[in-house]
Motif scaffolding. Structure first.
Motif, PDB file in Angstrom:
ATOM      1  N   VAL A   1       5.289  -1.102   9.342  1.00 13.94           N
ATOM      2  CA  VAL A   1       4.782  -1.770   8.145  1.00 13.94           C
ATOM      3  C   VAL A   1       5.748  -1.491   6.999  1.00 13.94           C
ATOM      4  O   VAL A   1       5.972  -0.329   6.642  1.00 13.94           O
ATOM      5  CB  VAL A   1       3.367  -1.281   7.779  1.00 13.94           C
ATOM      6  CG1 VAL A   1       2.843  -2.026   6.556  1.00 13.94           C
ATOM      7  CG2 VAL A   1       2.415  -1.448   8.964  1.00 13.94           C
TER       8      VAL A   1
ATOM      9  N   ILE B   1       1.842  -6.193   0.873  1.00 13.21           N
ATOM     10  CA  ILE B   1       1.071  -5.380   1.806  1.00 13.21           C
ATOM     11  C   ILE B   1       0.242  -4.353   1.029  1.00 13.21           C
ATOM     12  O   ILE B   1       0.777  -3.569   0.247  1.00 13.21           O
ATOM     13  CB  ILE B   1       1.987  -4.665   2.803  1.00 13.21           C
ATOM     14  CG1 ILE B   1       2.835  -5.688   3.577  1.00 13.21           C
ATOM     15  CG2 ILE B   1       1.164  -3.833   3.772  1.00 13.21           C
ATOM     16  CD1 ILE B   1       2.022  -6.686   4.381  1.00 13.21           C
TER      17      ILE B   1
ATOM     18  N   ILE C   1      -3.317  -2.346   5.708  1.00  7.22           N
ATOM     19  CA  ILE C   1      -2.943  -1.246   6.600  1.00  7.22           C
ATOM     20  C   ILE C   1      -4.170  -0.701   7.321  1.00  7.22           C
ATOM     21  O   ILE C   1      -4.127  -0.427   8.533  1.00  7.22           O
ATOM     22  CB  ILE C   1      -2.229  -0.142   5.800  1.00  7.22           C
ATOM     23  CG1 ILE C   1      -0.897  -0.668   5.235  1.00  7.22           C
ATOM     24  CG2 ILE C   1      -1.984   1.095   6.671  1.00  7.22           C
ATOM     25  CD1 ILE C   1      -0.228   0.266   4.261  1.00  7.22           C
TER      26      ILE C   1
ATOM     27  N   VAL D   1       4.506   3.448   8.263  1.00  8.85           N
ATOM     28  CA  VAL D   1       4.493   2.742   6.984  1.00  8.85           C
ATOM     29  C   VAL D   1       5.617   3.273   6.104  1.00  8.85           C
ATOM     30  O   VAL D   1       5.657   4.462   5.789  1.00  8.85           O
ATOM     31  CB  VAL D   1       3.138   2.914   6.265  1.00  8.85           C
ATOM     32  CG1 VAL D   1       3.122   2.119   4.964  1.00  8.85           C
ATOM     33  CG2 VAL D   1       1.986   2.481   7.176  1.00  8.85           C
TER      34      VAL D   1
ATOM     35  N   VAL E   1       5.451  -5.670  10.285  1.00  2.00           N
ATOM     36  CA  VAL E   1       4.449  -6.203   9.362  1.00  2.00           C
ATOM     37  C   VAL E   1       5.028  -6.114   7.958  1.00  2.00           C
ATOM     38  O   VAL E   1       5.455  -5.032   7.528  1.00  2.00           O
ATOM     39  CB  VAL E   1       3.127  -5.408   9.428  1.00  2.00           C
ATOM     40  CG1 VAL E   1       2.117  -5.980   8.443  1.00  2.00           C
ATOM     41  CG2 VAL E   1       2.562  -5.414  10.843  1.00  2.00           C
TER      42      VAL E   1
END
Length: 372
Positions: free
Chosen positions: A221, A230, A235, A249, A280
């Motif tokens: 991510v 985001i 998440i 992340v 992502v």
């Protein structure tokens, strides 16, 4: 695999990159060019702000790093806001004048052979005083070349940001002497447009690698340097999906769990990319480019009301590069992403990955020729 020629030019060239620091993507794509130019013996100064200062701090490829004032869109609740942006106009104008004075002083001190600008507009204000070529590095040329006469702005509530993008395109086209645009696949773009298109420019450590995966077990991510896109809500919803076993992340802080690992801001994403099954991110151009360069499919969440990101998201889904998603449809979209991965639709991605090294060298030579 060597992507950048090492032969220096016959005479030293000194140049200035002026880079907008609102997000991080402008800095990463210029970073690849800067490293390539430095290997060719070019002396490079960088003037930037915020994320750009963080990214280039300590870089051995930059001779001098200068701080300038930053510009940003107005936002509210993680979305672009028309009213908040309008309120920022007086501040933006003052900062534009201050930055223009800084650039004029730097040019008079160093006599740059050319100045490259990426999403920073102060140089355009005084282009006649700078007396050196201005090179616009911006994917806004690709945005409108790929979208054509798309009537999307009125249908998707993107009219305000569409107008900003049109203004951006007008300024870049009218006030720059040379136009260099990163793109995803340049063979699809019109020739003889006065714009030099190069397959996506990414940070050079990523260039020699291309990998293909077949699952959704490990997600990377990437949160935007702008703070938009985001969210922690997204998440959390991703962590609740059974297909995903781990979430790494980067670009955000948070409390790590057995499934989610937060790594904060990172300059080198190579190890994260290489261990991820898919990416992502929001639909920013640079992140998409780096994912494609490594053969990773993308689950993308375009920033609401951001015209360019909606065009990018539509483009990658239309070309089988990833899936456009929303917070309330993540499970369904992960299923679609797995189907896309299973379809082995990687020929186009592999083609772009193969061209990246060649195009970085060509873009570097394009810039060096300006200084001759």
């Amino acid at each position: 695999m060597e992507c950048i020629a090492a032969k220096p030019p016959s005479q030293t060239t000194r140049v200035l990159f002026v880079i907008g620091g609102f997000g991080l993507g402008n800095s990463t794509r210029c970073g690849g060019l800067i490293e390539s130019l430095a290997r060719r013996g070019v002396e490079i100064d960088v003037a930037t702000s915020n994320n750009g200062l963080w990214y280039f701090q300590g870089s051995g490829n930059v001779r001098n790093l200068f701080s300038i004032h930053s510009f940003s869109y107005g936002s509210r609740d993680g979305q672009l806001s028309f009213l908040a942006s309008v309120c920022l106009i007086p501040i933006a104008f003052i900062r534009l004048i201050l930055n223009a004075g800084t650039l004029l002083r730097l040019q008079r001190q160093s006599h740059y052979q050319w100045i490259a600008v990426d999403s920073e507009y102060s140089a355009f204000l005084i282009r006649w005083l700078l007396r050196t070529p201005l090179v616009a590095i911006n994917n806004v040329f690709f945005t409108f070349a790929s979208s054509g006469s798309t009537p999307a702005p009125l249908k998707k509530g993107l009219f305000f940001h569409y107008l900003l993008e049109k203004l951006d395109h007008f300024l870049q086209s009218t006030l720059s002497d040379f136009k260099l645009s990163p793109c995803f696949f340049k063979n699809e773009l019109p020739a003889n447009s006065g714009i030099s298109f190069f397959s996506s420019l990414v940070r050079s450590p990523l260039l020699p690698f291309f990998s293909k995966t077949s699952s959704l077990r490990h997600a990377l991510v990437i949160c935007s340097g702008s703070g938009l896109g985001i969210t922690h809500q997204i998440i959390k919803k991703l962590s609740e999906c059974d297909q995903i076993k781990t979430l790494s992340v980067v670009g955000a802080e948070g409390l790590s769990t057995h499934k989610i690992s937060y790594f904060g801001r990172q300059k080198n994403l190579e190890p994260f990319f290489l261990t991820a099954d898919f990416i992502v991110s929001n639909a920013g151009f640079s992140t998409i480019s780096e994912a494609i360069a490594l053969g990773k499919k993308i689950l993308t969440f375009p920033i609401p009301r951001h015209y360019e990101q909606h065009i990018n998201a539509d483009y990658i889904e239309r070309n089988g590069l990833g899936i456009r998603s929303e917070p309330n449809s993540i499970n369904k979209d992960l299923t679609r992403l797995q189907q896309l991965i299973d379809s082995n639709s990687s020929d186009k991605i592999s083609s772009m990955s193969d061209n990246n090294c060649e195009d970085l060298a060509a873009a570097t030579q394009f810039l060096i020729n300006i200084g001759k």
